[in-house]
Design a protein around this motif. Structure first.
Motif, PDB file in Angstrom:
ATOM      1  N   TYR A 183      37.546  17.414  65.240  1.00 19.14           N
ATOM      2  CA  TYR A 183      37.728  16.484  64.137  1.00 19.14           C
ATOM      3  C   TYR A 183      38.837  15.507  64.508  1.00 19.14           C
ATOM      4  CZ  TYR A 183      35.312  20.295  61.825  1.00 19.14           C
ATOM      5  OH  TYR A 183      34.422  21.279  61.498  1.00 19.14           O
ATOM      6  N   LEU A 190      54.657  20.025  65.894  1.00 11.65           N
ATOM      7  CA  LEU A 190      54.553  21.219  65.071  1.00 11.65           C
ATOM      8  C   LEU A 190      55.611  22.234  65.470  1.00 11.65           C
ATOM      9  CD1 LEU A 190      52.888  22.716  62.890  1.00 11.65           C
ATOM     10  CD2 LEU A 190      51.517  23.646  64.766  1.00 11.65           C
ATOM     11  N   MET A 194      41.945  17.690  65.782  1.00 10.83           N
ATOM     12  CA  MET A 194      41.900  19.114  65.456  1.00 10.83           C
ATOM     13  C   MET A 194      40.665  19.733  66.091  1.00 10.83           C
ATOM     14  SD  MET A 194      41.446  21.094  61.804  1.00 10.83           S
ATOM     15  CE  MET A 194      43.002  20.596  61.095  1.00 10.83           C
ATOM     16  N   LYS A 195      40.856  20.853  66.776  1.00 14.13           N
ATOM     17  CA  LYS A 195      39.719  21.568  67.346  1.00 14.13           C
ATOM     18  C   LYS A 195      38.875  22.173  66.240  1.00 14.13           C
ATOM     19  CE  LYS A 195      41.794  24.475  70.072  1.00 14.13           C
ATOM     20  NZ  LYS A 195      41.981  25.512  71.109  1.00 14.13           N
ATOM     21  N   HIS A 196      37.624  22.400  66.539  1.00 16.51           N
ATOM     22  CA  HIS A 196      36.739  23.113  65.619  1.00 16.51           C
ATOM     23  C   HIS A 196      36.717  24.584  65.993  1.00 16.51           C
ATOM     24  CE1 HIS A 196      33.198  24.034  63.194  1.00 16.51           C
ATOM     25  NE2 HIS A 196      32.738  24.683  64.241  1.00 16.51           N
ATOM     26  N   GLY A 197      36.646  25.434  64.989  1.00 14.07           N
ATOM     27  CA  GLY A 197      36.468  26.851  65.279  1.00 14.07           C
ATOM     28  C   GLY A 197      37.482  27.720  64.588  1.00 14.07           C
ATOM     29  N   ALA A 198      37.109  28.972  64.392  1.00 17.68           N
ATOM     30  CA  ALA A 198      37.955  29.925  63.691  1.00 17.68           C
ATOM     31  C   ALA A 198      39.308  30.056  64.384  1.00 17.68           C
ATOM     32  CB  ALA A 198      37.269  31.283  63.634  1.00 17.68           C
ATOM     33  N   GLY A 199      40.327  30.111  63.572  1.00 18.83           N
ATOM     34  CA  GLY A 199      41.667  30.268  64.119  1.00 18.83           C
ATOM     35  C   GLY A 199      42.294  28.999  64.641  1.00 18.83           C
ATOM     36  N   SER A 200      41.615  27.880  64.466  1.00 17.65           N
ATOM     37  CA  SER A 200      42.168  26.620  64.954  1.00 17.65           C
ATOM     38  C   SER A 200      42.778  25.872  63.781  1.00 17.65           C
ATOM     39  CB  SER A 200      41.064  25.791  65.606  1.00 17.65           C
ATOM     40  OG  SER A 200      41.572  24.547  66.023  1.00 17.65           O
ATOM     41  N   TYR A 201      44.100  25.798  63.742  1.00 16.38           N
ATOM     42  CA  TYR A 201      44.779  25.197  62.597  1.00 16.38           C
ATOM     43  C   TYR A 201      45.529  23.925  62.953  1.00 16.38           C
ATOM     44  CZ  TYR A 201      44.127  29.939  60.833  1.00 16.38           C
ATOM     45  OH  TYR A 201      43.600  31.139  60.459  1.00 16.38           O
ATOM     46  N   GLN A 202      45.829  23.777  64.221  1.00 15.73           N
ATOM     47  CA  GLN A 202      46.827  22.791  64.614  1.00 15.73           C
ATOM     48  C   GLN A 202      46.255  21.390  64.700  1.00 15.73           C
ATOM     49  OE1 GLN A 202      49.197  24.200  67.799  1.00 15.73           O
ATOM     50  NE2 GLN A 202      50.225  22.262  68.181  1.00 15.73           N
ATOM     51  N   LEU A 203      47.012  20.441  64.155  1.00 12.20           N
ATOM     52  CA  LEU A 203      46.753  19.018  64.356  1.00 12.20           C
ATOM     53  C   LEU A 203      47.635  18.539  65.491  1.00 12.20           C
ATOM     54  CD1 LEU A 203      46.688  17.326  60.813  1.00 12.20           C
ATOM     55  CD2 LEU A 203      44.890  17.229  62.531  1.00 12.20           C
ATOM     56  N   TYR A 212      56.565  20.384  60.428  1.00 12.46           N
ATOM     57  CA  TYR A 212      56.615  19.429  61.525  1.00 12.46           C
ATOM     58  C   TYR A 212      58.007  18.798  61.591  1.00 12.46           C
ATOM     59  CZ  TYR A 212      51.484  19.361  61.515  1.00 12.46           C
ATOM     60  OH  TYR A 212      50.156  19.693  61.584  1.00 12.46           O
ATOM     61  N   GLY A 234      40.851  27.816  58.847  1.00 12.94           N
ATOM     62  CA  GLY A 234      41.277  26.887  59.870  1.00 12.94           C
ATOM     63  C   GLY A 234      40.086  26.490  60.734  1.00 12.94           C
ATOM     64  N   GLY A 235      40.206  25.323  61.372  1.00 15.88           N
ATOM     65  CA  GLY A 235      39.180  24.937  62.326  1.00 15.88           C
ATOM     66  C   GLY A 235      37.941  24.338  61.720  1.00 15.88           C
ATOM     67  N   GLN A 263      45.247  18.023  56.266  1.00 12.46           N
ATOM     68  CA  GLN A 263      46.516  18.559  55.824  1.00 12.46           C
ATOM     69  C   GLN A 263      47.135  17.585  54.819  1.00 12.46           C
ATOM     70  OE1 GLN A 263      48.977  19.700  59.170  1.00 12.46           O
ATOM     71  NE2 GLN A 263      47.320  20.894  60.081  1.00 12.46           N
ATOM     72  N   PHE A 283      52.493  24.349  57.074  1.00 13.97           N
ATOM     73  CA  PHE A 283      52.978  23.858  58.370  1.00 13.97           C
ATOM     74  C   PHE A 283      54.344  23.211  58.210  1.00 13.97           C
ATOM     75  CE2 PHE A 283      48.699  24.055  60.231  1.00 13.97           C
ATOM     76  CZ  PHE A 283      47.909  23.983  59.096  1.00 13.97           C
TER      77      PHE A 283
END
Lengths: 115, 116
Positions: B33, A45, B95-104, A35, A98-99, A104, A33
């Motif tokens: 999270y 981001l 941070m969201k839970h779930g596949a494809g979720s990367y962003q803080l 930022y 991810g998720g 991080q 990432f």
């Protein structure tokens, strides 16, 4: 311990220059990432990557591009630097997938000044 | 889209005292999270504590603990026995839970000063 290394702590460039910020992580993390941190705005981001040669736009991608040719290295590129890109830039990495709430891990940051 | 709000831009606390930093967030997600990160002056950002939304028990790490109120969407950080080394910017993140979720998604931060 995870080590995320940013190539420069301080960098001074001129308006219109093409600027490269480099980041390397040593933990074989899939996700990386970039930022931008500004006082009173927190961290925003710019771009992220979840695999080699893959990239996704973040919240503020305008004026930036990225490159990820190798898993451990993620570069941020300012195509034509402008004074409003003066800021602290932070690189981070996290493990797959991810998720799942992986934290991080951050580098020390690069304080970039555009004159 | 998620938002994270830290309503206290700056705080101070006497050494050895206890301080609580506030964080609220807005989301329509049920599983997610929450994190607190610490950034000491001119030093690297490090993870302080992590909370999973589906766990009711509040996370603790030594002198650091959270008060997680899911219904109120509140996630405050309590620092007990404050030390000079706790002086830092503190960021709350989601941070969201779930596949494809990367962003803080980060709040704007609270600058904490520990006074000797």
């Amino acid at each position: 311990d995870v080590k995320v290394t940013q190539s420069s702590r301080y960098l001074v460039k001129r308006t219109g220059e093409k600027v490269f910020l480099e980041c390397v992580q040593d933990m074989d993390h899939e996700n990386m990432f970039w930022y931008r941190q500004d006082p009173g705005l927190g961290l925003r981001l710019i771009y992220f990557s979840y695999d080699v040669k893959m990239k996704e736009k973040g919240d503020i991608p305008e004026g930036y591009s990225v490159s990820r040719e190798k898993k451990e290295r993620f570069s941020l590129i300012l195509e034509s630097a402008s004074t409003n890109q003066t800021s602290m830039y932070l690189c981070a990495s996290s493990s797959f997938p991810g998720g799942a709430g992986q934290p991080q891990h951050f580098g020390d940051g690069t304080r970039l000044s555009i004159l | 889209a998620q938002t994270v709000t830290q309503s206290q831009p700056e705080m101070s606390v006497q050494e050895a005292e206890t301080v609580t930093l506030s964080c609220t967030y807005d989301t329509s997600e049920n599983n997610y999270y929450l994190f607190w990160y610490k950034q000491p002056p001119s030093r690297q950002m490090i993870l302080v504590i992590r909370q999973e939304a589906y766990k009711q028990q509040n996370a603790t790490e030594n002198r650091f603990s959270v008060n997680f109120q899911k219904a109120a969407k509140s996630f405050s950080l309590k620092i007990s026995d404050s030390q000079l080394g706790d002086t830092a910017m503190y960021f709350c993140a989601f941070m969201k839970h779930g596949a494809g979720s990367y962003q803080l998604t980060f709040g704007k931060g609270t600058k904490l000063s520990v006074i000797p």
